[in-house]
Enzyme design. Structure first.
Site, PDB file in Angstrom:
ATOM      1  N   HIS A  38       0.841  -1.207   0.000  1.00  0.00           N
ATOM      2  CA  HIS A  38       0.000   0.000   0.000  1.00  0.00           C
ATOM      3  C   HIS A  38       0.881   1.264   0.000  1.00  0.00           C
ATOM      4  CE1 HIS A  38      -3.103  -2.635   2.254  1.00  0.00           C
ATOM      5  NE2 HIS A  38      -3.584  -2.437   1.046  1.00  0.00           N
ATOM      6  N   LYS A  50     -18.670  -5.331   8.087  1.00  0.00           N
ATOM      7  CA  LYS A  50     -17.547  -6.226   7.763  1.00  0.00           C
ATOM      8  C   LYS A  50     -16.609  -6.356   8.948  1.00  0.00           C
ATOM      9  CE  LYS A  50     -16.868  -6.161   2.761  1.00  0.00           C
ATOM     10  NZ  LYS A  50     -16.044  -5.529   1.734  1.00  0.00           N
ATOM     11  N   ARG A  62      -1.930  -5.694  -8.500  1.00  0.00           N
ATOM     12  CA  ARG A  62      -0.880  -6.675  -8.234  1.00  0.00           C
ATOM     13  C   ARG A  62      -0.906  -7.689  -9.368  1.00  0.00           C
ATOM     14  NH1 ARG A  62      -2.809  -7.653  -2.184  1.00  0.00           N
ATOM     15  NH2 ARG A  62      -4.742  -7.211  -3.249  1.00  0.00           N
ATOM     16  N   SER A  94      -2.734  -7.838   2.898  1.00  0.00           N
ATOM     17  CA  SER A  94      -3.107  -7.662   4.310  1.00  0.00           C
ATOM     18  C   SER A  94      -3.565  -8.989   4.909  1.00  0.00           C
ATOM     19  CB  SER A  94      -4.242  -6.640   4.437  1.00  0.00           C
ATOM     20  OG  SER A  94      -3.815  -5.368   4.020  1.00  0.00           O
TER      21      SER A  94
HETATM   22  P1  ADP Z   1      -9.773  -3.458  -0.673  1.00  0.00           P
HETATM   23  O1  ADP Z   1     -10.319  -4.522   0.226  1.00  0.00           O
HETATM   24  O2  ADP Z   1     -10.660  -2.284  -0.875  1.00  0.00           O
HETATM   25  O3  ADP Z   1      -9.206  -4.012  -1.956  1.00  0.00           O
HETATM   26  P2  ADP Z   1      -7.101  -3.145   0.335  1.00  0.00           P
HETATM   27  O4  ADP Z   1      -6.662  -2.303   1.478  1.00  0.00           O
HETATM   28  O5  ADP Z   1      -6.830  -4.608   0.451  1.00  0.00           O
HETATM   29  O6  ADP Z   1      -8.603  -2.805   0.155  1.00  0.00           O
HETATM   30  O7  ADP Z   1      -6.409  -2.639  -1.006  1.00  0.00           O
HETATM   31  C1  ADP Z   1      -6.559  -1.340  -1.459  1.00  0.00           C
HETATM   32  C2  ADP Z   1      -5.885  -1.202  -2.803  1.00  0.00           C
HETATM   33  O8  ADP Z   1      -4.494  -1.434  -2.665  1.00  0.00           O
HETATM   34  C3  ADP Z   1      -6.346  -2.168  -3.889  1.00  0.00           C
HETATM   35  O9  ADP Z   1      -6.345  -1.475  -5.120  1.00  0.00           O
HETATM   36  C4  ADP Z   1      -5.292  -3.226  -3.907  1.00  0.00           C
HETATM   37  O10 ADP Z   1      -5.168  -3.835  -5.187  1.00  0.00           O
HETATM   38  C5  ADP Z   1      -4.061  -2.396  -3.598  1.00  0.00           C
HETATM   39  N1  ADP Z   1      -3.013  -3.195  -2.991  1.00  0.00           N
HETATM   40  C6  ADP Z   1      -3.100  -4.013  -1.932  1.00  0.00           C
HETATM   41  N2  ADP Z   1      -1.914  -4.603  -1.667  1.00  0.00           N
HETATM   42  C7  ADP Z   1      -1.051  -4.149  -2.603  1.00  0.00           C
HETATM   43  C8  ADP Z   1       0.322  -4.399  -2.898  1.00  0.00           C
HETATM   44  N3  ADP Z   1       1.056  -5.271  -2.219  1.00  0.00           N
HETATM   45  N4  ADP Z   1       0.866  -3.733  -3.925  1.00  0.00           N
HETATM   46  C9  ADP Z   1       0.126  -2.876  -4.637  1.00  0.00           C
HETATM   47  N5  ADP Z   1      -1.173  -2.604  -4.450  1.00  0.00           N
HETATM   48  C10 ADP Z   1      -1.754  -3.234  -3.441  1.00  0.00           C
END
Ligand code: ADP
Length: 162
Positions: free
Chosen positions: A20, A44, A93, A130
């Site tokens: 992130h 959630k 990703r 995550s």
């Molecule tokens: P959501 O559940 O809304 O997808 P996340 O917090 O898991 O929320 O992810 C938010 C955004 O960050 C999404 O666009 C996801 O693809 C991106 N993201 C999550 N992990 C990574 C990572 N390791 N590298 C790049 N982008 C990521």
């Protein structure tokens, strides 16, 4: 405000990872102002409360210029409108992200006209999720290569006292 280009990077951030943070840095370089928006969805389950997730992103991103962090409930596109932004930023990703992101981006565009801009994750951070961070931490594994130091401490505190 006028003439400033603002984007919103929404997500659950349960917890924020180095993946992130890579997207946040890329977004900050592309826009005058990047609002990282922590989604609060009472329906959630999450490991950390919305307030804890907000605080962790804030601390981890505190040295990145042009970034603010906020919390929101409800429709993402409505929050984006309230920010005066017209772009949603998301990270991509692997191939497996595409289907969900495609549906989400087109749904949001249909609802509001707001476009979603995707940036590719850094290849060294693209595998981080995550969900796996939570799993590794809950089993006592070392997550220091996956999350910023403040998140590692928060995970230790949360799971150590559980
Ligand atoms: P959501 O559940 O809304 O997808 P996340 O917090 O898991 O929320 O992810 C938010 C955004 O960050 C999404 O666009 C996801 O693809 C991106 N993201 C999550 N992990 C990574 C990572 N390791 N590298 C790049 N982008 C990521």
């Amino acid at each position: 405000m006028s003439g400033k280009r603002t984007a919103v990077y929404p997500g659950v951030f349960d917890p924020v990872t180095l993946g992130h943070l890579d997207i946040i840095k890329r977004g900050a370089a592309l826009f005058d102002h990047l609002v990282v928006a922590v989604a609060s969805n009472p329906a959630k389950q999450s490991l950390f409360t919305p307030e804890q997730r907000l605080a962790m992103v804030r601390e981890a991103a505190s040295d990145i210029r042009g970034v603010t962090v906020d919390i929101y409930e409800g429709l993402t596109v409505e929050f984006v409108g309230r920010c005066g932004a017209s772009v949603i930023l998301r990270g991509l990703r692997q191939h497996s992200d595409f289907e969900y992101e495609y549906q989400l981006a087109l749904t949001n565009r249909t609802l509001s006209g707001i476009e979603t801009l995707f940036v590719m994750a850094d290849e060294k951070a693209a595998y981080i999720s995550s969900r796996l961070v939570r799993e590794v931490a809950s089993l006592g594994g070392d997550v220091s290569a996956l999350v910023p130091p403040n998140v590692r401490e928060a995970l230790e505190e949360k799971l150590g006292s559980a």
